[in-house]
Motif scaffolding. Structure first.
Motif, PDB file in Angstrom:
ATOM      1  N   LEU A  75     -81.484  31.430  36.619  1.00  0.00           N
ATOM      2  CA  LEU A  75     -81.295  30.336  35.674  1.00  0.00           C
ATOM      3  C   LEU A  75     -82.233  29.197  36.037  1.00  0.00           C
ATOM      4  O   LEU A  75     -82.312  28.788  37.189  1.00  0.00           O
ATOM      5  CB  LEU A  75     -79.839  29.854  35.709  1.00  0.00           C
ATOM      6  N   GLY A  76     -82.941  28.694  35.072  1.00  0.00           N
ATOM      7  CA  GLY A  76     -83.831  27.582  35.343  1.00  0.00           C
ATOM      8  C   GLY A  76     -85.060  27.631  34.450  1.00  0.00           C
ATOM      9  O   GLY A  76     -85.456  28.684  33.958  1.00  0.00           O
ATOM     10  N   VAL A  77     -85.669  26.450  34.251  1.00  0.00           N
ATOM     11  CA  VAL A  77     -86.836  26.328  33.377  1.00  0.00           C
ATOM     12  C   VAL A  77     -87.905  25.522  34.104  1.00  0.00           C
ATOM     13  O   VAL A  77     -87.609  24.551  34.808  1.00  0.00           O
ATOM     14  CB  VAL A  77     -86.456  25.632  32.052  1.00  0.00           C
ATOM     15  N   ASN A  78     -89.149  25.925  33.928  1.00  0.00           N
ATOM     16  CA  ASN A  78     -90.292  25.219  34.482  1.00  0.00           C
ATOM     17  C   ASN A  78     -91.166  24.720  33.345  1.00  0.00           C
ATOM     18  O   ASN A  78     -90.997  25.106  32.185  1.00  0.00           O
ATOM     19  CB  ASN A  78     -91.102  26.130  35.408  1.00  0.00           C
ATOM     20  N   PHE A  79     -92.122  23.865  33.691  1.00  0.00           N
ATOM     21  CA  PHE A  79     -93.072  23.359  32.701  1.00  0.00           C
ATOM     22  C   PHE A  79     -94.467  23.426  33.282  1.00  0.00           C
ATOM     23  O   PHE A  79     -94.705  23.035  34.424  1.00  0.00           O
ATOM     24  CB  PHE A  79     -92.745  21.916  32.309  1.00  0.00           C
ATOM     25  N   ARG A  80     -95.394  23.956  32.480  1.00  0.00           N
ATOM     26  CA  ARG A  80     -96.791  24.049  32.880  1.00  0.00           C
ATOM     27  C   ARG A  80     -97.646  23.223  31.927  1.00  0.00           C
ATOM     28  O   ARG A  80     -97.552  23.366  30.706  1.00  0.00           O
ATOM     29  CB  ARG A  80     -97.257  25.504  32.838  1.00  0.00           C
ATOM     30  N   ASN A  81     -98.473  22.353  32.499  1.00  0.00           N
ATOM     31  CA  ASN A  81     -99.398  21.589  31.670  1.00  0.00           C
ATOM     32  C   ASN A  81    -100.419  22.533  31.031  1.00  0.00           C
ATOM     33  O   ASN A  81    -100.709  23.612  31.561  1.00  0.00           O
ATOM     34  CB  ASN A  81    -100.127  20.539  32.503  1.00  0.00           C
ATOM     35  N   LEU A  82    -100.965  22.115  29.916  1.00  0.00           N
ATOM     36  CA  LEU A  82    -101.945  22.933  29.216  1.00  0.00           C
ATOM     37  C   LEU A  82    -103.154  23.207  30.101  1.00  0.00           C
ATOM     38  O   LEU A  82    -103.730  24.293  30.051  1.00  0.00           O
ATOM     39  CB  LEU A  82    -102.384  22.239  27.920  1.00  0.00           C
ATOM     40  N   SER A  83    -103.526  22.240  30.934  1.00  0.00           N
ATOM     41  CA  SER A  83    -104.667  22.413  31.829  1.00  0.00           C
ATOM     42  C   SER A  83    -104.364  23.362  32.971  1.00  0.00           C
ATOM     43  O   SER A  83    -105.274  23.876  33.618  1.00  0.00           O
ATOM     44  CB  SER A  83    -105.094  21.057  32.404  1.00  0.00           C
ATOM     45  N   GLY A  84    -103.054  23.588  33.241  1.00  0.00           N
ATOM     46  CA  GLY A  84    -102.666  24.423  34.365  1.00  0.00           C
ATOM     47  C   GLY A  84    -102.674  23.693  35.685  1.00  0.00           C
ATOM     48  O   GLY A  84    -102.325  24.271  36.720  1.00  0.00           O
ATOM     49  N   ARG A  85    -103.038  22.416  35.673  1.00  0.00           N
ATOM     50  CA  ARG A  85    -103.150  21.645  36.920  1.00  0.00           C
ATOM     51  C   ARG A  85    -102.301  20.379  36.837  1.00  0.00           C
ATOM     52  O   ARG A  85    -101.924  19.941  35.744  1.00  0.00           O
ATOM     53  CB  ARG A  85    -104.611  21.274  37.193  1.00  0.00           C
ATOM     54  N   GLY A  86    -102.064  19.788  38.000  1.00  0.00           N
ATOM     55  CA  GLY A  86    -101.359  18.518  38.080  1.00  0.00           C
ATOM     56  C   GLY A  86     -99.854  18.664  37.975  1.00  0.00           C
ATOM     57  O   GLY A  86     -99.334  19.724  37.628  1.00  0.00           O
ATOM     58  N   PRO A  87     -99.135  17.582  38.284  1.00  0.00           N
ATOM     59  CA  PRO A  87     -97.670  17.612  38.179  1.00  0.00           C
ATOM     60  C   PRO A  87     -97.244  17.768  36.727  1.00  0.00           C
ATOM     61  O   PRO A  87     -97.977  17.368  35.809  1.00  0.00           O
ATOM     62  CB  PRO A  87     -97.250  16.248  38.748  1.00  0.00           C
ATOM     63  N   PRO A  88     -96.084  18.346  36.476  1.00  0.00           N
ATOM     64  CA  PRO A  88     -95.619  18.549  35.089  1.00  0.00           C
ATOM     65  C   PRO A  88     -95.543  17.230  34.340  1.00  0.00           C
ATOM     66  O   PRO A  88     -95.027  16.230  34.845  1.00  0.00           O
ATOM     67  CB  PRO A  88     -94.235  19.176  35.260  1.00  0.00           C
ATOM     68  N   MET A  89     -96.066  17.218  33.116  1.00  0.00           N
ATOM     69  CA  MET A  89     -96.009  16.020  32.295  1.00  0.00           C
ATOM     70  C   MET A  89     -94.616  15.812  31.731  1.00  0.00           C
ATOM     71  O   MET A  89     -94.311  14.742  31.210  1.00  0.00           O
ATOM     72  CB  MET A  89     -97.042  16.107  31.169  1.00  0.00           C
ATOM     73  N   VAL A  90     -93.782  16.839  31.792  1.00  0.00           N
ATOM     74  CA  VAL A  90     -92.390  16.756  31.365  1.00  0.00           C
ATOM     75  C   VAL A  90     -91.524  17.305  32.484  1.00  0.00           C
ATOM     76  O   VAL A  90     -91.828  18.366  33.043  1.00  0.00           O
ATOM     77  CB  VAL A  90     -92.157  17.571  30.072  1.00  0.00           C
ATOM     78  N   ASP A  91     -90.460  16.586  32.837  1.00  0.00           N
ATOM     79  CA  ASP A  91     -89.535  17.064  33.856  1.00  0.00           C
ATOM     80  C   ASP A  91     -88.643  18.129  33.227  1.00  0.00           C
ATOM     81  O   ASP A  91     -87.771  17.822  32.409  1.00  0.00           O
ATOM     82  CB  ASP A  91     -88.688  15.902  34.387  1.00  0.00           C
ATOM     83  N   PRO A  92     -88.818  19.411  33.592  1.00  0.00           N
ATOM     84  CA  PRO A  92     -88.056  20.473  32.935  1.00  0.00           C
ATOM     85  C   PRO A  92     -86.570  20.460  33.268  1.00  0.00           C
ATOM     86  O   PRO A  92     -85.790  21.127  32.589  1.00  0.00           O
ATOM     87  CB  PRO A  92     -88.726  21.748  33.450  1.00  0.00           C
ATOM     88  N   SER A  93     -86.172  19.686  34.273  1.00  0.00           N
ATOM     89  CA  SER A  93     -84.743  19.612  34.612  1.00  0.00           C
ATOM     90  C   SER A  93     -83.976  18.703  33.667  1.00  0.00           C
ATOM     91  O   SER A  93     -82.745  18.663  33.709  1.00  0.00           O
ATOM     92  CB  SER A  93     -84.564  19.128  36.058  1.00  0.00           C
ATOM     93  N   LEU A  94     -84.705  17.945  32.821  1.00  0.00           N
ATOM     94  CA  LEU A  94     -84.095  17.023  31.853  1.00  0.00           C
ATOM     95  C   LEU A  94     -83.051  16.139  32.540  1.00  0.00           C
ATOM     96  O   LEU A  94     -81.859  16.183  32.227  1.00  0.00           O
ATOM     97  CB  LEU A  94     -83.453  17.814  30.705  1.00  0.00           C
ATOM     98  N   PRO A  95     -83.484  15.300  33.483  1.00  0.00           N
ATOM     99  CA  PRO A  95     -82.543  14.511  34.288  1.00  0.00           C
ATOM    100  C   PRO A  95     -81.685  13.553  33.472  1.00  0.00           C
ATOM    101  O   PRO A  95     -80.579  13.205  33.893  1.00  0.00           O
ATOM    102  CB  PRO A  95     -83.457  13.749  35.258  1.00  0.00           C
ATOM    103  N   PHE A  96     -82.155  13.122  32.307  1.00  0.00           N
ATOM    104  CA  PHE A  96     -81.372  12.193  31.497  1.00  0.00           C
ATOM    105  C   PHE A  96     -80.110  12.860  30.954  1.00  0.00           C
ATOM    106  O   PHE A  96     -79.138  12.177  30.618  1.00  0.00           O
ATOM    107  CB  PHE A  96     -82.218  11.633  30.353  1.00  0.00           C
ATOM    108  N   LEU A  97     -80.094  14.203  30.884  1.00  0.00           N
ATOM    109  CA  LEU A  97     -78.882  14.910  30.461  1.00  0.00           C
ATOM    110  C   LEU A  97     -77.916  15.137  31.616  1.00  0.00           C
ATOM    111  O   LEU A  97     -76.706  15.264  31.404  1.00  0.00           O
ATOM    112  CB  LEU A  97     -79.249  16.264  29.835  1.00  0.00           C
ATOM    113  N   ARG A  98     -78.433  15.176  32.820  1.00  0.00           N
ATOM    114  CA  ARG A  98     -77.598  15.491  33.976  1.00  0.00           C
ATOM    115  C   ARG A  98     -76.692  14.338  34.383  1.00  0.00           C
ATOM    116  O   ARG A  98     -75.885  14.473  35.290  1.00  0.00           O
ATOM    117  CB  ARG A  98     -78.478  15.945  35.141  1.00  0.00           C
ATOM    118  N   LYS A  99     -76.853  13.214  33.715  1.00  0.00           N
ATOM    119  CA  LYS A  99     -75.892  12.127  33.927  1.00  0.00           C
ATOM    120  C   LYS A  99     -74.563  12.427  33.252  1.00  0.00           C
ATOM    121  O   LYS A  99     -73.527  11.843  33.614  1.00  0.00           O
ATOM    122  CB  LYS A  99     -76.475  10.815  33.385  1.00  0.00           C
TER     123      LYS A  99
END
Length: 368
Positions: A75-99
């Motif tokens: 179970l879990g989701v990741n995010f890959r930038n289109l360039s394939g490099r750098g930190p994810p531009m979107v946090d796949p854990s969706l922390p605003f929902l985990r509140k």
């Protein structure tokens, strides 16, 4: 030195509201979202300016990257930038929902919104979860009311949203091995249970989230070699045959949306690994046109398939004649116009991939 430091501090503390609607704002309103993210690192005023909802809302949005799930069984989701490099531009854990929820499982992504299954408690025996539609770009979300029919994990859930008409979204629930379709509309805030009016009422969708929402209609690919459609009101039910000779038992096809048209693609011959990409140029007459055909093995620099290797085209760019392919070890993009291949520098396998285009429009939410 103290005077210079004071001037710098005053510049850092300059409020966003005092910035004029000058050339800088106009320029930033025309750059892609990923560029705005990089510009945030320039200074605090730039951070505030690039984070301003009015600036982000005006900037053109295009493909930013891909959500993809962990290998099957995890179970879990990741995010890959289109360039394939750098930190994810979107946090796949969706922390605003985990509140509000202990466990969040992102599902179908459409138009910048994501349909999630959310559990408020993960204690043993608690199998109930809520369906939530959220916007990662604005961190706004809404919890859907309980569905009037019972469903299982085998049932398909799809999200329909068009950023050009951001005041509404719909959720389609298709019960496995059933002729019923249940539709939720954010306009009414209610679910509607409908009897399918497709000619072949009983069908099985060909894969996870194999669907396209366009022209206010949901398009679902099936294992029988067709695309079934239903509008948001549940009044117009149609079936579109896929192009070519149709897939055989060992072949499969996928669909996607690009430049306002419905696309379909499949591997015509598993032995030759020839990929055919079709476009539905005449939507009303269901007339397909072959857009491109290419040998997948040649794109990966191979002459033959190695044991255990599988090849897949998992997405098409929404604004360009650019497609994305993977063999679970290597991921590439291929420009169908100039026939150029680009290594996306993604070594890990991608599963259940979904393209993501950020949306900063004012979407429906229940105050969250």
């Amino acid at each position: 030195m103290r005077k210079k430091q004071k001037q710098e501090d005053e510049q850092e503390q300059q409020p966003l509201g005092s910035l004029p609607e000058g050339p800088l704002v106009e320029i930033l309103s025309r750059v892609p979202y990923r560029s705005l993210c990089r510009f945030k690192c320039v200074s605090k005023p730039w951070l505030a300016l690039c984070s301003d909802p009015q600036v982000r809302k005006r900037c053109p949005q295009t493909l930013t990257g891909f959500f993809h799930h962990c290998p099957l069984g995890r179970l879990g989701v990741n995010f890959r930038n289109l360039s394939g490099r750098g930190p994810p531009m979107v946090d796949p854990s969706l922390p605003f929902l985990r509140k509000s929820y202990e466990l969040v499982d992102p599902g179908h992504c459409c138009g910048g919104l994501i349909l999630c299954r959310c559990w408020k408690s993960v204690h043993p025996g608690n199998n109930g979860y809520n369906l939530v539609v959220c916007n990662p770009a604005t961190e706004k979300w809404t919890e859907l009311p309980p569905c009037p029919v019972e469903w299982t994990d085998e049932d398909d859930q799809y999200l329909g949203f068009d950023p050009a008409s951001p005041s509404r979204f719909v959720v389609f629930l298709h019960l496995f091995d059933s002729t019923q379709v249940t539709i939720y509309s954010s306009d009414t805030g209610r679910w509607t249970v409908l009897q399918s009016s497709w000619i072949n009422q009983l069908f099985t969708v060909s894969g996870y989230w194999e669907c396209v929402f366009m022209k206010g209609t949901m398009h679902l690919s099936t294992i029988k070699g067709s695309i079934v459609t239903v509008d948001t009101e549940g009044k117009v039910w149609k079936e579109i045959d896929i192009p070519g000779n149709g897939p055989t038992r060992i072949q499969c096809f996928s669909i996607g949306l690009s430049q306002g048209h419905l696309y379909a693609w499949c591997i015509d011959d598993p032995n030759v690994f020839r990929l055919s990409v079709w476009v539905l140029e005449d939507y009303d007459r269901a007339k397909w046109t072959l857009k491109h055909s290419v040998n997948i093995l040649e794109l990966f620099g191979r002459h033959c398939r190695k044991d255990g290797e599988s090849y897949e085209m998992f997405a098409i760019h929404p604004d360009r004649n650019l497609i994305f392919l993977t063999n679970r070890k290597k991921t590439i993009s291929y420009d169908m116009d100039n026939r150029e291949v680009h290594d996306m520098d993604i070594a890990k396998p991608l599963w259940l991939v979904q393209p993501y285009i950020p949306c900063f429009a004012d979407c429906p939410s229940d105050g969250h």
